[in-house]
Design an enzyme around this catalytic site. Structure first.
Site, PDB file in Angstrom:
ATOM      1  N   HIS A  49     -19.808   2.831 -28.085  1.00 59.20           N
ATOM      2  CA  HIS A  49     -19.396   3.387 -29.662  1.00 59.20           C
ATOM      3  C   HIS A  49     -20.880   3.793 -29.910  1.00 59.20           C
ATOM      4  O   HIS A  49     -22.146   3.865 -30.322  1.00 59.20           O
ATOM      5  CB  HIS A  49     -19.332   2.280 -30.290  1.00 59.20           C
ATOM      6  CG  HIS A  49     -18.142   2.792 -31.431  1.00 59.20           C
ATOM      7  ND1 HIS A  49     -16.973   2.563 -31.550  1.00 59.20           N
ATOM      8  CD2 HIS A  49     -18.722   3.255 -32.886  1.00 59.20           C
ATOM      9  CE1 HIS A  49     -16.112   3.177 -33.250  1.00 59.20           C
ATOM     10  NE2 HIS A  49     -17.385   3.697 -33.282  1.00 59.20           N
TER      11      HIS A  49
ATOM     12  N   HIS B 226     -23.848   4.195 -32.219  1.00 59.10           N
ATOM     13  CA  HIS B 226     -24.143   4.001 -33.408  1.00 59.10           C
ATOM     14  C   HIS B 226     -26.029   3.744 -32.941  1.00 59.10           C
ATOM     15  O   HIS B 226     -26.482   4.188 -32.282  1.00 59.10           O
ATOM     16  CB  HIS B 226     -23.872   2.214 -33.571  1.00 59.10           C
ATOM     17  CG  HIS B 226     -24.740   1.348 -31.662  1.00 59.10           C
ATOM     18  ND1 HIS B 226     -24.070   1.811 -30.765  1.00 59.10           N
ATOM     19  CD2 HIS B 226     -25.604   0.908 -32.237  1.00 59.10           C
ATOM     20  CE1 HIS B 226     -24.610   0.999 -30.455  1.00 59.10           C
ATOM     21  NE2 HIS B 226     -25.055  -0.033 -30.692  1.00 59.10           N
TER      22      HIS B 226
ATOM     23  N   HIS C 169     -14.587   6.700 -30.988  1.00 61.50           N
ATOM     24  CA  HIS C 169     -14.897   5.150 -29.770  1.00 61.50           C
ATOM     25  C   HIS C 169     -16.019   6.350 -28.898  1.00 61.50           C
ATOM     26  O   HIS C 169     -16.952   6.439 -28.457  1.00 61.50           O
ATOM     27  CB  HIS C 169     -14.645   3.991 -29.318  1.00 61.50           C
ATOM     28  CG  HIS C 169     -15.312   3.673 -28.610  1.00 61.50           C
ATOM     29  ND1 HIS C 169     -15.960   3.150 -27.989  1.00 61.50           N
ATOM     30  CD2 HIS C 169     -15.469   4.051 -27.271  1.00 61.50           C
ATOM     31  CE1 HIS C 169     -16.288   2.381 -26.883  1.00 61.50           C
ATOM     32  NE2 HIS C 169     -15.435   3.106 -26.176  1.00 61.50           N
TER      33      HIS C 169
ATOM     34  N   CYS D 283     -15.444  -0.733 -32.921  1.00 58.13           N
ATOM     35  CA  CYS D 283     -14.203  -0.101 -33.580  1.00 58.13           C
ATOM     36  C   CYS D 283     -14.119  -0.464 -34.596  1.00 58.13           C
ATOM     37  O   CYS D 283     -13.898  -2.155 -34.667  1.00 58.13           O
ATOM     38  CB  CYS D 283     -13.559  -0.313 -32.497  1.00 58.13           C
ATOM     39  SG  CYS D 283     -13.915   0.839 -31.142  1.00 58.13           S
TER      40      CYS D 283
ATOM     41  N   ASN E 274     -30.531   4.811 -30.299  1.00 61.52           N
ATOM     42  CA  ASN E 274     -30.700   5.152 -28.776  1.00 61.52           C
ATOM     43  C   ASN E 274     -29.401   5.334 -28.682  1.00 61.52           C
ATOM     44  O   ASN E 274     -28.296   5.014 -28.684  1.00 61.52           O
ATOM     45  CB  ASN E 274     -30.874   3.370 -28.051  1.00 61.52           C
ATOM     46  CG  ASN E 274     -32.007   2.138 -28.684  1.00 61.52           C
ATOM     47  OD1 ASN E 274     -33.472   3.693 -28.455  1.00 61.52           O
ATOM     48  ND2 ASN E 274     -31.733   1.520 -28.762  1.00 61.52           N
TER      49      ASN E 274
ATOM     50  N   GLN F 192     -29.383   2.020 -35.367  1.00 62.94           N
ATOM     51  CA  GLN F 192     -30.047   0.335 -35.633  1.00 62.94           C
ATOM     52  C   GLN F 192     -30.907   0.878 -36.558  1.00 62.94           C
ATOM     53  O   GLN F 192     -31.565   2.123 -36.688  1.00 62.94           O
ATOM     54  CB  GLN F 192     -30.686  -0.660 -34.043  1.00 62.94           C
ATOM     55  CG  GLN F 192     -29.366  -0.628 -33.370  1.00 62.94           C
ATOM     56  CD  GLN F 192     -30.110  -1.071 -31.779  1.00 62.94           C
ATOM     57  OE1 GLN F 192     -30.610  -2.921 -32.691  1.00 62.94           O
ATOM     58  NE2 GLN F 192     -30.311  -1.276 -30.844  1.00 62.94           N
TER      59      GLN F 192
ATOM     60  N   CYS G 127     -14.058  -2.730 -27.832  1.00 60.65           N
ATOM     61  CA  CYS G 127     -15.589  -2.952 -28.467  1.00 60.65           C
ATOM     62  C   CYS G 127     -15.563  -3.378 -30.089  1.00 60.65           C
ATOM     63  O   CYS G 127     -14.187  -3.351 -30.764  1.00 60.65           O
ATOM     64  CB  CYS G 127     -15.346  -1.069 -28.616  1.00 60.65           C
ATOM     65  SG  CYS G 127     -16.845  -0.328 -29.624  1.00 60.65           S
TER      66      CYS G 127
END
Length: 353
Positions: A167, A169, A116, A73, A156, A171, A70
């Site tokens: 992971h 996250h 994660h 991470c 999303n 934007q 990933c």
């Protein structure tokens, strides 16, 4: 919050946001990366009047890597990622495969936690507040770029949404124009102000929902409700009770209460469909006033706009998704299979599950 800005091997900016003021961030990106080349271009549709970002370089972006590869991470030993350090609280960096770049704006990735296997709903209130502070800081910084007119922070979540990295996250898109969705709100805002002799449409909507049956949860400074004309099966709008145009306008009381309210809302979303489907796919989207000029929306200023977060899932019932078919995709006329009143009732019921 401590903020530390650094650069990745290809020149992209990376910013650590830490809970402790004494945290040192001096790890160097050891990857042999060449500078990123993007082909982002914004084209305006002459018939619809909206804009489309053409970003063909994104075809080669990272797609569903295994957990031990990933890129979000922390770096560990010789396993090098987008984050050079071996740990982090929250981090923001320029997207390696941006939809918008250069004169066409900017795209950033926001990693909520180094864990994660977590989700935003798993964060502590302290961690969620740190993410809120990071969103606010990036909104401020990006608003000063000459190519940026509107800043959009969003998450999303879930493979059903199209997420390519598991992971936790989100934007940030910094657009060089006012987005069509925001323009529609500004036009409605202007028309309502003129028709009512100065009443603010956002204030009227929030007051109406507070007095109605679609409130999901309410704090001293925030209220969450399913809107009267919800587009999605389960859709909630979260507003600060004191109208502000953007994240920068929130006072300390609202910032302090936000984590508790938002985390509870996300946890309720994960309980909608029962224990068999505990990870509800969703989109969480912050609506902020544009930073550009608003001359085309006569009589409206930035301060008339109301910051709010829109949270919705594309799952309409257990094991079934809401697809945007002919009416939605072809004509932008949504058809909702669940009444907003029933959705609000369900979200209230799962509070004690």
């Amino acid at each position: 919050m401590k903020k530390t800005s650094t650069r990745l091997a290809d020149g992209r900016e990376l910013i650590y946001y830490d809970l402790r003021d004494d945290t040192v961030r001096d790890a160097v990106d050891r990857r042999p990366l060449e500078r990123t080349v993007t082909t982002s271009e914004v084209r305006r549709d002459p018939l619809l009047g909206d804009s489309v970002a053409i970003a063909s370089h994104r075809q080669g972006r990272t797609y569903h890597p295994p957990a031990d590869e990933c890129p979000l991470c922390p770096s560990q030993g010789e396993r090098l990622s987008e984050i050079p350090d071996s740990s982090y609280d929250a981090v923001v960096f320029e997207n390696r495969f941006p939809s918008l770049a250069g004169d066409s704006g900017r795209c950033e990735v926001v990693c909520f936690t180094s864990d994660h296997n977590a989700s935003f709903a798993d964060l502590t209130e302290e961690q969620a507040r740190l993410v809120l502070d990071a969103w606010t800081d990036r909104t401020s910084e990006l608003s000063h770029l000459p190519s940026v007119e509107q800043v959009f922070c969003f998450e999303n979540r879930g493979a059903e949404i199209g997420v390519t990295l598991g992971h936790p996250h989100g934007q940030i898109y910094a657009y060089p124009f006012t987005t069509p969705r925001t323009a529609l709100m500004l036009r409605s805002l202007a028309a309502h102000k003129e028709a009512t002799g100065g009443e603010n449409l956002f204030d009227a909507v929030v007051a109406s929902e507070l007095a109605g049956e679609r409130v999901v949860l309410e704090g001293e400074h925030w209220v969450a409700f399913v809107p009267y004309a919800a587009h999605w099966p389960y859709e909630v709008h979260l507003y600060p009770k004191r109208r502000v145009p953007d994240l920068l306008g929130l006072d300390e009381e609202a910032r302090t209460e936000f984590p508790k309210v938002y985390l509870e809302l996300l946890r309720r979303f994960d309980r909608i469909f029962g224990e068999s489907e505990p990870s509800t796919p969703y989109i969480a989207a912050w609506h902020q006033a544009p930073f550009g000029q608003l001359e085309e929306f006569e009589g409206v200023s930035r301060d008339d706009f109301a910051l709010h977060l829109e949270l919705f899932t594309i799952r309409r019932t257990s094991g079934k998704l809401k697809f945007l078919a002919g009416s939605e995709s072809g004509m932008n006329v949504f058809i909702n299979d669940i009444s907003p009143e029933a959705a609000a009732q369900r979200l209230r019921e799962v509070a004690s599950s």
